[in-house]
Design a protein around this motif. Structure first.
Motif, short mmCIF file in Angstrom:
data_model
loop_
_atom_site.label_atom_id
_atom_site.label_comp_id
_atom_site.label_asym_id
_atom_site.label_seq_id
_atom_site.Cartn_x
_atom_site.Cartn_y
_atom_site.Cartn_z
N ALA A 54 0.86 -1.18 0.00
CA ALA A 54 0.00 0.00 0.00
C ALA A 54 0.89 1.24 0.00
N GLY A 55 0.27 2.40 -0.11
CA GLY A 55 1.05 3.63 -0.09
C GLY A 55 1.09 4.29 -1.45
N HIS A 74 7.02 2.11 -5.68
CA HIS A 74 8.25 2.63 -6.27
C HIS A 74 9.26 1.52 -6.55
N LEU A 75 9.44 0.59 -5.61
CA LEU A 75 10.45 -0.44 -5.80
C LEU A 75 10.11 -1.38 -6.95
N CYS A 76 8.84 -1.79 -7.07
CA CYS A 76 8.44 -2.64 -8.20
C CYS A 76 8.60 -1.89 -9.52
N VAL A 130 16.64 -2.15 -4.88
CA VAL A 130 15.68 -2.64 -5.87
C VAL A 130 15.94 -4.11 -6.20
N ILE A 131 17.20 -4.49 -6.29
CA ILE A 131 17.53 -5.90 -6.59
C ILE A 131 17.06 -6.81 -5.44
N ARG A 132 17.23 -6.36 -4.20
CA ARG A 132 16.75 -7.15 -3.06
C ARG A 132 15.23 -7.32 -3.13
N HIS A 133 14.54 -6.25 -3.52
CA HIS A 133 13.08 -6.32 -3.65
C HIS A 133 12.71 -7.25 -4.82
#
Length: 200
Positions: A80-81, A107-109, A127-130
Motif C-alpha cells: 500500500a502507499g 516505487h520499488l516494483c 531494488v535488486i533485493r526487492h
C-alpha cells in the motif's frame, strides 16, 4: 544477376535475424515483475513525455479507479502507499515500440522494470533485493534477468539496414481507449509529440 540474388539473400537474412530478435525478447521464464529491455534510443520517449501533465494525471486517476478498492495496492507485490503508473511496452517488427497496458506499482516494483535507471540513481541494491523477494529468486538468478534485459536493450538499439535507422516508432494508440477521455487521437508513431525533458 548474381549481385541481385546476393542482395536479396542479405535482406532475407537481416529480416530473419530481426524477426527472431523480436520474437525472442523473453528467453527466461516470465516472473511477477522483471526488468524491461528498453533501447537507449527510446529513453524518455514514452506516454509521460508525449502528453501534458494534466492528461497524465487523468490517466493515472483512471487507473486508480480501476482497482475497485478504497486503498489501491501495488499490482505486483501488494504494497500500500504511494503508487506510480508504469507503462507496459511490446516490441514488434518493423521496429515499433507499442504501449500495451498500464500498471499501478509501488516505487520499488516500478524501479525493477527500470533497473538501469535505479542503478544510476543509487537505488540498485535495494531494488535488486526487492526483485529477489517478490519473485522468490536468489541473487544469481536475479543477475541473469538483469543481464538479459541489458543485452536485449542493446540488440534492440542496433542499426537496421532495412529501416536505415536505430529508431523505433512509438505506438500510443492504446490511449485512444474511451475510458481515458483524452482530447486527441494518438497514432502509431508519436515520437515527434514527445518532450524528452518530461522524464517519467
Amino acid at each position: 544477376m548474381l549481385s541481385d540474388s546476393l542482395l536479396a539473400l542479405g535482406f532475407a537474412l537481416t529480416a530473419y535475424t530481426a524477426a527472431k530478435l523480436y520474437s525472442d525478447l523473453h528467453e527466461l521464464p516470465r516472473l511477477k515483475v522483471q526488468p524491461d529491455p528498453i533501447p537507449r534510443s527510446m529513453h524518455w520517449l514514452n506516454v509521460r513525455s508525449a502528453v501534458p501533465e494534466s492528461d497524465w494525471i487523468k490517466i493515472k486517476k483512471v487507473m486508480m479507479g480501476n482497482t475497485f478498492i478504497k486503498t489501491p495496492k501495488c499490482q505486483c507485490c501488494g504494497a500500500a502507499g504511494p503508487l506510480e503508473c508504469h507503462e507496459v511496452w511490446s516490441f514488434t517488427w518493423p521496429r515499433t515500440q507499442s504501449l500495451t497496458g498500464l500498471k499501478l506499482l509501488c516505487h520499488l516494483c516500478h524501479m525493477i522494470h527500470h533497473i538501469g535507471f535505479a542503478m544510476h540513481k543509487g537505488e540498485g541494491e535495494e531494488v535488486i533485493r526487492h526483485f529477489m523477494k517478490v519473485n522468490g529468486i536468489d541473487r544469481k538468478t536475479a543477475d541473469r534477468y538483469i543481464k538479459q534485459s541489458f543485452s536485449k536493450a542493446r540488440q534492440l538499439d542496433r542499426f537496421s539496414p532495412i529501416t536505415m535507422s536505430k529508431q523505433h516508432r512509438l505506438d500510443l494508440t492504446y490511449l485512444n481507449d474511451k475510458r481515458f477521455k483524452l482530447p486527441r487521437t494518438f497514432t502509431t508513431d508519436e515520437r515527434k509529440s514527445c518532450n524528452p525533458k518530461s522524464k517519467a
